[in-house]
Design a protein around this motif. Structure first.
Motif, short mmCIF file in Angstrom:
data_model
loop_
_atom_site.label_atom_id
_atom_site.label_comp_id
_atom_site.label_asym_id
_atom_site.label_seq_id
_atom_site.Cartn_x
_atom_site.Cartn_y
_atom_site.Cartn_z
N GLN A 73 0.84 -1.19 0.00
CA GLN A 73 0.00 0.00 0.00
C GLN A 73 0.88 1.24 0.00
O GLN A 73 2.08 1.19 0.23
CB GLN A 73 -0.91 -0.01 1.23
CG GLN A 73 -1.78 -1.23 1.38
CD GLN A 73 -2.35 -1.36 2.78
OE1 GLN A 73 -2.06 -0.58 3.67
NE2 GLN A 73 -3.17 -2.38 2.97
N GLU A 102 -8.86 -7.90 -4.44
CA GLU A 102 -8.38 -6.67 -3.81
C GLU A 102 -7.19 -6.09 -4.57
O GLU A 102 -7.11 -4.87 -4.80
CB GLU A 102 -7.99 -6.93 -2.36
CG GLU A 102 -7.47 -5.68 -1.64
CD GLU A 102 -7.04 -5.95 -0.21
OE1 GLU A 102 -6.53 -5.01 0.42
OE2 GLU A 102 -7.21 -7.10 0.26
N GLN A 105 -8.27 -4.52 -7.91
CA GLN A 105 -8.87 -3.21 -7.68
C GLN A 105 -7.80 -2.16 -7.38
O GLN A 105 -7.87 -1.02 -7.85
CB GLN A 105 -9.87 -3.29 -6.54
CG GLN A 105 -11.13 -4.08 -6.88
CD GLN A 105 -12.07 -4.23 -5.69
OE1 GLN A 105 -11.96 -3.52 -4.69
NE2 GLN A 105 -13.01 -5.15 -5.81
N ALA A 106 -6.80 -2.55 -6.58
CA ALA A 106 -5.71 -1.63 -6.27
C ALA A 106 -4.93 -1.28 -7.53
O ALA A 106 -4.59 -0.10 -7.77
CB ALA A 106 -4.79 -2.24 -5.22
N ASP A 108 -6.03 -1.40 -10.62
CA ASP A 108 -6.90 -0.63 -11.50
C ASP A 108 -6.97 0.84 -11.09
O ASP A 108 -7.11 1.73 -11.93
CB ASP A 108 -8.31 -1.24 -11.51
CG ASP A 108 -9.19 -0.65 -12.59
OD1 ASP A 108 -8.86 -0.82 -13.77
OD2 ASP A 108 -10.20 -0.01 -12.24
N HIS A 109 -6.86 1.09 -9.78
CA HIS A 109 -6.89 2.47 -9.27
C HIS A 109 -5.74 3.29 -9.82
O HIS A 109 -5.86 4.51 -10.00
CB HIS A 109 -6.84 2.44 -7.74
CG HIS A 109 -6.85 3.79 -7.10
ND1 HIS A 109 -8.00 4.57 -7.02
CD2 HIS A 109 -5.85 4.52 -6.53
CE1 HIS A 109 -7.71 5.71 -6.41
NE2 HIS A 109 -6.41 5.71 -6.11
N TYR A 110 -4.61 2.63 -10.10
CA TYR A 110 -3.43 3.33 -10.60
C TYR A 110 -3.24 3.17 -12.11
O TYR A 110 -2.16 3.44 -12.64
CB TYR A 110 -2.19 2.84 -9.85
CG TYR A 110 -2.20 3.28 -8.40
CD1 TYR A 110 -1.83 4.56 -8.04
CD2 TYR A 110 -2.65 2.41 -7.41
CE1 TYR A 110 -1.87 4.98 -6.71
CE2 TYR A 110 -2.69 2.81 -6.08
CZ TYR A 110 -2.29 4.10 -5.74
OH TYR A 110 -2.35 4.51 -4.42
#
Length: 328
Positions: A73, A102, A105-106, A108-110
Motif C-alpha cells: 500500500q 483486492e 482493484q488496487a 486498476d486504481h493506478y
C-alpha cells in the motif's frame, strides 16, 4: 489435497512428509498450488507500469523468467505477495487467490492513461521445489505455446513454476509427469509443502503475514524487495523502515524441543519469554521430518526474535532459529 494427475498416476497421491522433504532436497517435489490465482497483464506499457506497483525489479526481467515480490500500500503495508512471470506478450502475476480481487482493484486504481489491460483467467498452477525442478520448465513450455514456465527458487533448494490455462491443463500434466519421474521427483501435497516451507523459513500470505504487516515485519525485505530500483508505490515507507533498521515485531521461525509430545501448536498459541511475559503468537506450524520435532512461525516482539532466543510456546520449550532446516 493435491492429486497427482488428472486421471490417475503411477505416483502415490499421499506420500509421507519425510519422503516429500527428501525428494525436494535430492530431486524435485511438484505441488499443485490450488490456493493461487493469476492476474494477466497485457499492453505495451505493462512492464513499466507494473514495475511501479511492486517491490521487485521488473526492468531487466526478460521473457521466460520470473521474480518474487510484494504489492504494498501507499503507507507500506503488504497487500499480498506476488510472483511475476514475464512472457513475450504479457505478464502473469501469480497471487494468493484470496487477495486477487483486492489487488486487481488496487492495480486498476493506478491505471490512468497507460496501455495496460488486466484480466482474470483460470490457470492450473504448479510449483516445483528442488535441484531438479528446473528440468520441468522446457517440457512444460514445449507442450503448448499457451503454457508459461520459469525457474524461481522459493526455498533455496532450487525451484520452478508452471502456469497452464485451463484448456491446456491436460497437456501440461502430460509433459510434467514423465519429466518428473525421469528426474527422480515426486508429486506432493499441501502438507508436504507446509512442512518444506516451514523448514526453509518461507512465510505464507494469509497465515504468517497479511495486510497489517510491513515487509520487514514479515522478514521479506531481502527476498522480495529491491532497494536499487526506481520509484514504486509505498517505496518511501519501506525504505524508511530499512534505513531505521528496526521494527516493533518480526516473524521468526521456532523449533520446539523434541522431548515435547503432542500436536504442532495451533495458530494463535501464545509465545512467552523466559520471564513468562507474552511476546507473540504462533502463525503456522508443522511436523518437521528433518528435525523429528515440531516447527513453527511466530510473530514476536522484535527483542525476542533474534536467533537462539529461548521461548515457550504455550507450555512447551522452543528456540528461535534463522532457518529450521539448518538447526539440526
Amino acid at each position: 489435497m493435491v492429486t497427482s494427475s488428472l486421471s490417475g498416476s503411477s505416483f502415490s497421491p499421499e506420500p509421507s512428509l519425510s519422503s516429500q522433504i527428501e525428494h525436494a532436497r535430492r530431486a524435485a517435489l511438484l505441488v499443485r498450488a490450488t490456493d493461487l490465482a493469476v492476474i494477466v497483464v497485457t499492453g505495451g506499457d505493462r512492464i513499466s507500469w507494473l514495475n511501479g506497483l511492486v517491490t521487485c525489479n521488473l526492468a531487466n526481467v526478460t521473457p521466460g523468467h520470473a521474480v518474487y515480490g510484494l504489492a504494498v500500500q501507499l503507507k507500506g503495508r503488504i497487500v499480498c505477495d506476488v510472483t511475476v512471470l514475464v512472457a513475450e506478450d504479457r505478464a502473469l502475476v501469480v497471487v494468493p487467490a484470496s487477495a486477487r480481487e483486492e489487488l486487481t482493484q488496487a492495480f486498476d486504481h493506478y491505471l490512468v492513461m497507460e496501455d495496460v489491460e488486466l484480466a482474470h483467467l483460470p490457470f492450473a498452477i504448479w510449483q516445483a521445489h528442488g535441484p531438479r525442478a528446473r528440468d520441468l520448465v522446457a517440457p512444460a513450455r514445449a507442450a503448448s505455446p499457451a503454457i508459461a514456465a520459469a525457474e524461481i527458487d522459493f526455498t533455496g533448494l532450487g525451484g520452478a513454476i508452471v502456469l497452464a490455462p485451463e484448456s491446456e491443463e491436460a497437456a501440461a500434466w502430460h509433459a510434467l509427469e514423465p519429466t518428473l519421474k525421469s528426474a527422480g521427483g515426486l508429486v506432493g501435497d499441501d502438507a508436504g509443502w507446509e512442512a518444506l516451507r516451514l523448514e526453509h523459513a518461507v512465510p505464507r500470505f494469509g497465515k504468517d503475514f497479511d495486510a497489517t504487516t510491513y515487509p520487514q515485519e514479515a522478514t521479506l525485505e531481502r527476498r522480495a524487495v529491491s532497494f536499487d530500483k526506481g520509484c514504486y508505490l509505498g517505496q518511501e515507507v519501506v525504505c524508511m523502515l530499512e534505513m531505521r533498521g528496526r521494527v516493533k515485531r518480526k516473524l521468526a521461525p521456532l523449533v520446539l524441543a523434541n522431548h515435547d509430545p503432542g500436536d504442532p501448536p495451533a495458530k494463535g498459541t501464545a509465545v512467552f519469554d523466559t520471564t513468562g511475559k507474552q511476546v507473540g503468537e504462533v502463525t503456522s506450524s508443522a511436523p518437521s521430518p528433518t528435525l523429528q520435532t515440531h516447527i513453527a512461525f511466530a510473530m514476536l516482539k522484535a527483542a525476542s526474535a533474534a536467533a537462539d532466543t529461548l521461548v515457550k510456546v504455550g507450555s512447551r520449550d522452543a528456540r528461535v532459529v534463522d532457518k529450521p532446516a539448518r538447526a539440526g
